[in-house]
Design a protein around this motif. Structure first.
Motif, short mmCIF file in Angstrom:
data_model
loop_
_atom_site.label_atom_id
_atom_site.label_comp_id
_atom_site.label_asym_id
_atom_site.label_seq_id
_atom_site.Cartn_x
_atom_site.Cartn_y
_atom_site.Cartn_z
N LEU A 138 0.88 -1.16 0.07
CA LEU A 138 0.08 -0.08 0.13
C LEU A 138 0.79 1.22 0.02
N VAL A 139 2.04 1.21 0.58
CA VAL A 139 2.71 2.43 0.61
C VAL A 139 4.25 1.78 0.45
N ARG A 140 5.35 2.59 0.17
CA ARG A 140 6.83 2.22 0.15
C ARG A 140 7.35 2.54 1.34
N THR A 141 7.79 1.30 2.25
CA THR A 141 8.27 1.38 3.55
C THR A 141 9.99 1.08 3.57
N VAL A 142 10.47 1.64 4.60
CA VAL A 142 11.93 1.28 4.72
C VAL A 142 12.01 0.90 6.54
N HIS A 143 12.41 -0.35 6.37
CA HIS A 143 12.70 -0.75 7.72
C HIS A 143 14.23 -1.12 7.87
N TRP A 144 14.87 -0.65 9.01
CA TRP A 144 16.25 -0.54 9.35
C TRP A 144 16.75 -1.04 10.63
N ASP A 145 17.69 -1.64 10.78
CA ASP A 145 18.28 -1.96 12.06
C ASP A 145 19.36 -1.30 12.59
N GLN A 146 19.07 -0.57 13.82
CA GLN A 146 20.12 0.32 14.35
C GLN A 146 21.60 -0.09 14.54
N ARG A 147 22.47 0.53 14.72
CA ARG A 147 23.85 -0.07 14.77
C ARG A 147 23.83 -0.92 15.85
N SER A 148 24.74 -2.10 15.71
CA SER A 148 24.79 -3.14 16.58
C SER A 148 23.33 -3.90 17.01
N HIS A 149 22.54 -3.55 16.29
CA HIS A 149 21.21 -4.55 16.44
C HIS A 149 20.83 -5.12 15.14
N GLY A 150 20.10 -6.25 15.51
CA GLY A 150 19.69 -6.85 14.20
C GLY A 150 20.79 -7.50 13.30
N ARG A 151 20.64 -7.08 12.00
CA ARG A 151 21.44 -7.31 11.04
C ARG A 151 22.49 -6.24 10.72
N SER A 152 22.28 -5.13 11.37
CA SER A 152 23.46 -4.12 11.18
C SER A 152 24.66 -4.63 11.86
N ALA A 153 25.71 -3.95 11.51
CA ALA A 153 27.09 -4.25 11.95
C ALA A 153 27.10 -3.65 13.44
N ARG A 154 28.18 -4.17 14.11
CA ARG A 154 28.62 -3.76 15.26
C ARG A 154 29.00 -2.25 15.11
N GLY A 155 28.71 -1.30 15.87
CA GLY A 155 29.06 -0.12 15.75
C GLY A 155 30.61 0.19 15.70
N ALA A 156 31.22 0.78 14.79
CA ALA A 156 32.44 0.68 14.48
C ALA A 156 33.27 1.75 15.39
#
Length: 407
Positions: A138-156
């Motif tokens: 119905l609408v374009r959506t973006v879902h993201w993982d904050q740094r060090s969470h989910g599939r995002s990398a560990r905060g550099a």
């Protein structure tokens, strides 16, 4: 807090000071459990249900629960310190969205509205499961993982040798990076839960021109613009003061021995499950599979990440940044029994944004979007209609749908 529980707090601090990590892990867990009032329920469960049976029940719930199974088109954005931030895009389905509009020959169709979802502390993008399922196509959506969470990398920065701790300001810059990569043009609607809402405020503080030029609406769910250091977490004054004194040091020390603590954390899974349920939900009839889903997300956050992020909340103060949203359609929503970011904090946001819709959901805790998804989805759909992201007559899908793309 009783004399016994106060003694456990002191024991945790002493264990850290002496380097007794096993004792510190157990005592650290005891702080949260005693503070939450969850220990009695867990003890009763231990008397009536064997550990093996509890493990089998968890496995059954993990196998049966479809929550968190929705996936979109993956992408990565690189933050200013080199951290890779993972996001997924659910594209607009022209057949499912607004009726096809006529357009003049040679004129490009405008970029669609993109709804960007930001999740909370110790969660990941899957925490928006029900809302994502309802809005798919119905609408374009973006879902993201904050740094060090989910599939995002560990905060550099945080993983470096300087012992840096994350800040809400850095998360705001991360959100800008994701927007630049996943939605570089077109109008935006920003949706954030808890830490995600704070991330939106930091974005506005650092990039007010982005909010002015591109943001069409915003939703702040179970979040706060400051004064989180005054939250009691449902504890008596003496208890919360004792926990505040020792918890930052305990978390830092435990974070430095992450591998050892994670083993202890798994061994005390029952205690943590009771604690998580206490601080996530208020309703007594929460679907066990949903409760287990929340538990898995929180369990997946490493203890050193928990330690790095925790101090950022006491320092968070973005009340002035909210002025960037004054002239926009805004939804402010919270559970009336939220012990983490109490509804009074959402009311404070409402006071600063007097034209915003303020919704306090009865019998709801911190994870209100999982506990009462129909309410959150309904109010979010109304916000999207007000911003023009979906037609007023748009048929937002069932909040319980778990259909896969193309399914």
């Amino acid at each position: 807090m009783s004399e016994t529980s106060t003694g456990d707090v002191a024991e945790a601090a002493a264990a850290v000071a002496t380097g007794n990590w096993r004792r510190a892990g157990i005592a650290g867990a005891a702080i949260g459990v005693i503070a939450a009032g969850a220990a009695a329920g867990v003890a009763l469960e231990r008397l009536t249900v064997g550990r093996g049976m509890r493990m089998k029940a968890r496995l059954a719930l993990d196998a049966a629960g479809p929550y968190g199974a929705l996936r979109g088109v993956p992408g990565k954005a690189v933050a200013d310190d080199g951290t890779e931030l993972y996001y997924e895009v659910d594209e607009l389905d022209p057949d499912a969205a607004a009726p096809r509009r006529r357009r003049l020959f040679g004129r490009k169709a405008p970029a669609p509205v993109t709804v960007v979802f930001s999740h909370g502390y110790c969660l990941n993008q899957d925490s928006w499961h029900f809302q994502r399922a309802a809005l798919r196509g119905l609408v374009r959506t973006v879902h993201w993982d904050q740094r060090s969470h989910g599939r995002s990398a560990r905060g550099a920065s945080e993983a470096g040798h300087d012992g840096s701790q994350v800040s809400i300001d850095r998360l705001g810059r991360d959100l800008k990076t994701v927007i630049d990569a996943a939605a570089p043009t077109g109008p935006l609607v920003l949706v954030g839960h808890s830490m995600g809402g704070m991330t939106m405020m930091a974005l506005a503080a650092h990039y007010p021109e982005l909010v002015r030029d591109r943001v069409a609406g915003a939703a702040f769910v179970g979040t706060s613009c400051g004064k989180l250091g005054e939250v009691s977490y449902g504890l008596p004054v003496a208890g919360v003061n004792a926990v505040r004194r020792v918890l930052p040091g305990v978390l830092r020390a435990l974070g430095s021995q992450a591998e050892l603590v994670e083993r202890g954390r798994r061994a005390t899974a029952d205690l943590f499950a009771g604690l998580i349920k206490r601080y996530s939900f208020s309703s007594k009839d929460v679907d066990p599979a949903v409760a287990r889903f929340a538990e898995r997300m929180i369990e997946s956050t490493p203890i050193d990440v928990v330690a790095e992020f925790y101090p950022a909340f006491a320092e968070h103060d973005k009340s002035e940044a909210l002025t960037a949203f004054l002239d926009l359609p805004v939804l402010v929503l919270a559970g009336d029994k939220d012990l983490v970011t109490p509804s009074s904090h959402s009311e404070a946001i409402g006071d600063l944004l007097p034209e915003a819709e303020l919704v306090i959901v009865p019998d709801a805790g911190h994870l209100v979007m999982l506990e009462h998804p129909e309410v959150v989805t309904d109010r979010l759909a109304d916000l999207l209609a007000r911003t023009g992201a979906v037609p007023a007559t748009g048929n937002v899908g069932s909040y319980g749908s778990t259909a896969q793309p193309g399914g």
